[in-house]
Design an enzyme around this catalytic site. Structure first.
Site, PDB file in Angstrom:
ATOM      1  N   GLN A 159     -10.382  12.443   8.486  1.00 31.53           N
ATOM      2  CA  GLN A 159     -10.314  11.398   9.502  1.00 31.53           C
ATOM      3  C   GLN A 159     -11.098  11.811  10.747  1.00 31.53           C
ATOM      4  O   GLN A 159     -11.747  10.977  11.392  1.00 31.53           O
ATOM      5  CB  GLN A 159      -8.849  11.088   9.843  1.00 31.53           C
ATOM      6  CG  GLN A 159      -8.603   9.765  10.540  1.00 31.53           C
ATOM      7  CD  GLN A 159      -9.257   8.560   9.888  1.00 31.53           C
ATOM      8  OE1 GLN A 159      -9.960   7.799  10.532  1.00 31.53           O
ATOM      9  NE2 GLN A 159      -9.046   8.376   8.588  1.00 31.53           N
TER      10      GLN A 159
ATOM     11  N   ARG B  67      -9.931   2.145   6.723  1.00 29.46           N
ATOM     12  CA  ARG B  67      -9.351   1.188   7.680  1.00 29.46           C
ATOM     13  C   ARG B  67      -8.806   1.892   8.918  1.00 29.46           C
ATOM     14  O   ARG B  67      -8.763   1.325  10.012  1.00 29.46           O
ATOM     15  CB  ARG B  67      -8.341   0.265   7.009  1.00 29.46           C
ATOM     16  CG  ARG B  67      -7.107   0.883   6.388  1.00 29.46           C
ATOM     17  CD  ARG B  67      -6.081   1.241   7.431  1.00 29.46           C
ATOM     18  NE  ARG B  67      -4.725   1.262   6.931  1.00 29.46           N
ATOM     19  CZ  ARG B  67      -3.761   1.978   7.495  1.00 29.46           C
ATOM     20  NH1 ARG B  67      -4.002   2.775   8.528  1.00 29.46           N
ATOM     21  NH2 ARG B  67      -2.549   1.914   7.014  1.00 29.46           N
TER      22      ARG B  67
ATOM     23  N   LYS C 112       5.499  13.861  14.156  1.00 26.11           N
ATOM     24  CA  LYS C 112       4.177  14.301  14.607  1.00 26.11           C
ATOM     25  C   LYS C 112       3.927  13.900  16.060  1.00 26.11           C
ATOM     26  O   LYS C 112       4.428  12.897  16.542  1.00 26.11           O
ATOM     27  CB  LYS C 112       3.096  13.710  13.699  1.00 26.11           C
ATOM     28  CG  LYS C 112       3.111  14.265  12.277  1.00 26.11           C
ATOM     29  CD  LYS C 112       1.953  13.693  11.468  1.00 26.11           C
ATOM     30  CE  LYS C 112       2.175  13.814   9.969  1.00 26.11           C
ATOM     31  NZ  LYS C 112       1.243  12.945   9.226  1.00 26.11           N
TER      32      LYS C 112
ATOM     33  N   LYS D 227       0.859  -1.188   0.000  1.00 27.16           N
ATOM     34  CA  LYS D 227       0.000   0.000   0.000  1.00 27.16           C
ATOM     35  C   LYS D 227       0.893   1.236   0.000  1.00 27.16           C
ATOM     36  O   LYS D 227       1.855   1.327   0.764  1.00 27.16           O
ATOM     37  CB  LYS D 227      -0.872   0.003   1.262  1.00 27.16           C
ATOM     38  CG  LYS D 227      -2.037   0.971   1.242  1.00 27.16           C
ATOM     39  CD  LYS D 227      -1.728   2.368   1.730  1.00 27.16           C
ATOM     40  CE  LYS D 227      -1.366   2.472   3.172  1.00 27.16           C
ATOM     41  NZ  LYS D 227      -2.524   2.501   4.045  1.00 27.16           N
TER      42      LYS D 227
END
Lengths: 319, 319
Positions: free
Chosen positions: A140, A112, A229, A68
């Site tokens: 999200q 997902r 992050k 992916k």
């Protein structure tokens, strides 16, 4: 022959699917050592800023392996383009041949990721939730709230963001989905009213502090998926009764847990893997007043499971 | 909109292209630190045996980044399928969006690998070559010989393989391309007659020994691209006057150099990077009687350069 599936068809297949059980099964297999997930591939770009992640792996003795590729380029919306993009590739584990290209443009990653948030909340959120706190106003941040509908009857959202415009857009969108939405630009207002909090921002400095967190709160931190992050004060993880990782090996390198390990507020043997709770080897929340944190960095097994589900929805194809 | 290009069209574009200059330029940029190449992604499968490599990266300030996935499943021919397969993906470095899918089925990997062999020989082979030695009879063993035609007038091949049938097939194919081919099942026969040797096998045990190598020999070892594979006795690298890596960082982990470093027959500061020779910072072969070894593990910059060339051949497409 390689099948090439475009976004519209993928969305159509996903319309009435519940990926929850499959992705739970994936996390369980992962924590049981039945999934090969090499380290995440990563490229970061500076001008314009963006990052690309390559997540790949396979379940042992399965038919396929999955690669992916997903990117986030945060200035894209300035040019009328989506921030997120990507694709999934499904190969035969028997021949290495490419079977299916899912041109999902990042959609399946969004799905997902949202499903994993619901799974974390299923095992860790307190029984009664008066209001759901959301940090962030992006895609999200929206999907997380929508996903939680099947888990809790609570339809009260308290949403934090930096931009009034984004907060208003969020409110409009989620009210259409049956939520009652209050917006705030003070993180403390989320912590003081919500016991189920989902952080879904690309922040690089902590948003929530340890003092703000009340007993009985569960936090799912999913914004932080790179070593840079960070959404939570590492002291929150020190204060938590349970710290749960989607993947301990990934969380060593990225996400809130990596920051807390580096700050010394958390030891590695204190971390539980989500799949171990699903497997029943470890208990999730056991008391209403516990503080729990789930750190979700996104694991290839989620991509494997959702790709397989979409391929199953397409019907069989022989090599 | 993503362009999807199939093998026939790719082959058509490649027909009259010489990728040599572009790939030299790529190695030069890589060794000058202008290319970001993260560690190779890797999955190995046991039953049936196979490996998949993910190579990816970008040239700084370029328009694109490239992700290449290539697999080798060595029992595929038993089922009438090719061993090698794969694809290349070209993304915008400005937006992260997928621009072009090159469904090359491993073809471009074969080509860029063969071109790298020619480049290594250009800088390292002795001036006069009486016969070219080839270890292996597979697709790369063929392409290597064909690639060398533009570098040397020599058309004498001495080919080593384990199977009589494969050797005969090789002879037939290469004689059609204008070579005179003698075959052998003794590696020593290659070393005693050839001063330009290319090893292109998936061997996991050394084929050539140090005593067999005569002064004035150049060896390009390209079969070994995983930590397990090995074609050369590590003592050969100790004896060599020049040991050249396509990528020092990759050769630490895989290929002949990794074996020699582990065996202590080579020190890291003795290794030269191919791009440094191309850049003119270091000299290649300086005397006819030197022994030189090039260890080629395959670097993403080769994939970047060949993908860009094919996309240029397709014509421009605006995002």
């Amino acid at each position: 022959m390689t099948r090439i599936i475009h976004l519209a068809q993928i969305k159509d297949i996903c319309k009435n699917m519940d990926f929850g059980p499959l992705i739970e099964e994936g996390f369980a297999a992962y924590s049981a050592g039945r999934v090969v997930v090499p380290p995440v591939g990563e490229m970061s770009f500076a001008a314009p800023p963006g990052d690309t992640h390559i997540k790949y792996g396979y379940i042992r003795h399965d038919d396929c392996f999955v690669v992916k590729i997903a990117s986030g380029f945060y200035e894209n919306p300035l040019h009328g383009l989506p921030s997120n993009s990507g694709l999934l590739l499904v190969f035969s584990q028997k021949t290495g041949l490419l079977q299916t290209i899912l041109l999902d443009e990042g959609y399946l990653t969004d799905v997902r990721t949202a499903v994993a948030g619901r799974i974390a909340a299923k095992y860790l959120a307190p029984q009664k939730v008066k209001a759901i706190g959301i940090l962030g106003t992006g895609i999200q941040a929206r999907l997380q709230a929508l996903e939680l509908r099947s888990l809790t009857p609570c339809r009260e959202l308290v949403v934090w963001g930096r931009s009034k415009k984004s907060l208003e857009d969020y409110r409009t969108a989620l009210e259409q989905e049956g939520f009652s939405v209050s917006t705030t630009r003070e993180v403390a207002a989320v912590a003081s009213t919500c016991t189920l909090i989902v952080s879904a921002t690309p922040s690089t400095t902590p948003l929530l502090t340890a003092e703000q967190i009340r007993p009985g709160t569960h936090i799912t931190a999913m914004g932080s998926d790179t070593p840079l992050k960070q959404e939570l004060d590492p002291a929150i993880l020190a204060r938590a009764d349970l710290v749960v990782a989607d993947s301990i090996s990934q969380c060593r390198e990225r996400g809130e847990i990596s920051k807390a390990l580096a700050a010394g507020t958390l030891q590695e043997d204190e971390i539980i893997e989500l799949g171990e709770i699903i497997n029943g080897r470890v208990q999730g929340r056991t008391a209403d007043d516990q503080i729990t944190v789930a750190d979700l960095t996104g694991v290839a097994v989620q991509d494997i499971q959702i790709a397989k589900a979409v391929c199953a929805g397409l019907g069989e194809e022989k090599e």
